[in-house]
Write a protein that holds these residues in place. Sequence first.
Motif, short mmCIF file in Angstrom:
data_model
loop_
_atom_site.label_atom_id
_atom_site.label_comp_id
_atom_site.label_asym_id
_atom_site.label_seq_id
_atom_site.Cartn_x
_atom_site.Cartn_y
_atom_site.Cartn_z
N SER A 195 0.82 -1.21 0.00
CA SER A 195 0.00 0.00 0.00
C SER A 195 0.86 1.26 0.00
O SER A 195 2.00 1.26 0.46
CB SER A 195 -0.93 0.01 1.21
N PHE A 196 0.28 2.33 -0.51
CA PHE A 196 0.99 3.60 -0.52
C PHE A 196 1.24 4.10 0.90
O PHE A 196 2.27 4.71 1.18
CB PHE A 196 0.21 4.64 -1.32
N ASP A 197 0.29 3.85 1.79
CA ASP A 197 0.49 4.26 3.19
C ASP A 197 1.68 3.52 3.81
O ASP A 197 2.44 4.08 4.60
CB ASP A 197 -0.77 3.99 4.01
N TYR A 198 1.84 2.25 3.44
CA TYR A 198 2.97 1.46 3.93
C TYR A 198 4.29 2.12 3.51
O TYR A 198 5.21 2.28 4.32
CB TYR A 198 2.87 0.04 3.36
N ILE A 199 4.38 2.48 2.25
CA ILE A 199 5.61 3.13 1.75
C ILE A 199 5.85 4.45 2.47
O ILE A 199 6.98 4.77 2.87
CB ILE A 199 5.51 3.35 0.23
N LEU A 200 4.78 5.22 2.65
CA LEU A 200 4.92 6.52 3.32
C LEU A 200 5.39 6.38 4.76
O LEU A 200 6.12 7.25 5.26
CB LEU A 200 3.59 7.27 3.26
N CYS A 201 5.01 5.30 5.44
CA CYS A 201 5.52 5.05 6.80
C CYS A 201 7.04 5.14 6.82
O CYS A 201 7.64 5.81 7.66
CB CYS A 201 5.14 3.64 7.28
N VAL A 210 8.25 11.49 12.76
CA VAL A 210 7.64 10.36 13.45
C VAL A 210 6.12 10.45 13.43
O VAL A 210 5.43 9.44 13.23
CB VAL A 210 8.15 10.28 14.91
N ASP A 211 5.57 11.64 13.63
CA ASP A 211 4.11 11.79 13.66
C ASP A 211 3.48 11.39 12.33
O ASP A 211 2.45 10.67 12.29
CB ASP A 211 3.73 13.23 13.99
N ALA A 212 4.07 11.85 11.22
CA ALA A 212 3.53 11.49 9.90
C ALA A 212 3.69 10.00 9.63
O ALA A 212 2.80 9.36 9.05
CB ALA A 212 4.23 12.31 8.81
N ALA A 213 4.81 9.43 10.07
CA ALA A 213 5.02 7.99 9.89
C ALA A 213 3.96 7.20 10.63
O ALA A 213 3.40 6.23 10.10
CB ALA A 213 6.42 7.61 10.38
N LYS A 214 3.66 7.59 11.87
CA LYS A 214 2.64 6.89 12.66
C LYS A 214 1.25 7.04 12.03
O LYS A 214 0.46 6.09 12.02
CB LYS A 214 2.63 7.42 14.09
N HIS A 216 0.47 7.33 8.84
CA HIS A 216 0.32 6.45 7.68
C HIS A 216 0.42 4.98 8.07
O HIS A 216 -0.18 4.12 7.42
CB HIS A 216 1.35 6.82 6.60
N PHE A 217 1.14 4.71 9.15
CA PHE A 217 1.16 3.34 9.69
C PHE A 217 -0.26 2.94 10.09
O PHE A 217 -0.74 1.86 9.74
CB PHE A 217 2.10 3.27 10.89
N GLN A 219 -3.07 4.24 9.04
CA GLN A 219 -3.91 4.15 7.85
C GLN A 219 -3.67 2.82 7.12
O GLN A 219 -4.61 2.18 6.63
CB GLN A 219 -3.61 5.32 6.90
N HIS A 220 -2.43 2.42 7.05
CA HIS A 220 -2.09 1.14 6.41
C HIS A 220 -2.76 -0.01 7.14
O HIS A 220 -3.36 -0.90 6.51
CB HIS A 220 -0.58 0.95 6.39
N ILE A 221 -2.65 -0.03 8.46
CA ILE A 221 -3.25 -1.11 9.25
C ILE A 221 -4.76 -1.12 9.07
O ILE A 221 -5.39 -2.17 8.90
CB ILE A 221 -2.90 -0.94 10.75
N LYS A 222 -5.36 0.05 9.08
CA LYS A 222 -6.82 0.17 8.97
C LYS A 222 -7.33 -0.31 7.62
O LYS A 222 -8.34 -1.03 7.54
CB LYS A 222 -7.23 1.64 9.18
N ARG A 223 -6.63 0.06 6.55
CA ARG A 223 -7.12 -0.23 5.20
C ARG A 223 -6.77 -1.63 4.72
O ARG A 223 -7.40 -2.17 3.82
CB ARG A 223 -6.55 0.80 4.21
N ASN A 224 -5.75 -2.22 5.30
CA ASN A 224 -5.25 -3.48 4.76
C ASN A 224 -5.45 -4.68 5.68
O ASN A 224 -5.01 -5.78 5.37
CB ASN A 224 -3.76 -3.33 4.42
#
Length: 238
Positions: A195-201, A210-214, A216-217, A219-224
């Motif tokens: 996922s794109f959120d995974y890459i952004l993490c 760190v805040d932006a990484a968390k 998208h982390f 979001q990745h968990i939620k969507r996938n």
Amino acid sequence: MNIIREIKHFFQRRKALNEIYDDLNNLDEVHLDKRIEIFNEIVTPKLAEIGLVNWNGKYIWFSNFNEEGIKHVVEYNVFKYFGGSFSYGNCYNFIPTISGRKLIYHKTDKSTKIIYYKKSEGWQKSDDEHSPINIDKVSTVNEEKFRKSLNEVLDRNISKFQKWFQQNESIEQNIQNLIKDIEQEKKEFIRRIISFDYILCFLYTRKGDVDAAKKHFNQHIKRNLSSPTEIELLKEKI
């Protein structure tokens, strides 16, 4: 509009069927050894011109890693029925993929993998429109058609690959373009294995945000619907 779309699809299906009948009458499939020989002749020199100077001897061409840990990749993807097409994107030496209970990094030539993944324009359009017509399909029905379609697809797409690579050289460029891709909310993006959120993490982690990484982390968990094992592995790195 639905009627127009159905009429369009009717003629596309008929065109696709006619092509299938023609292919069956001229079938002499190009198998792996011959494909590789022709790839070396046609694809390898053309992609080297845009910086993809490495070839794995089969279906992947790639650049060297730049100073930000990013390499550009083009891959030939095999279809089920006598053909294939090209995908392209970026590989990162600091972004792993998950295999079982392990994080696998892609730092070597042998482990090169497209992580930020895009399909060729014609292939993507065919998917978006649910059309049987893919102008970027490379036919393996026979050698003549293979060579012709291969040259046509490359001539149509190499400049597009190069432009995308130039716009995705840095971590910051990758971040901005990934965010734009997420906002477009196309079906292609939803179906991605990575996922794109995974890459952004990992990109934000690399930047120290760190805040932006968390964000998208999560979001990745939620969507996938990630597994507990995947969540724990990623928590150690984010």
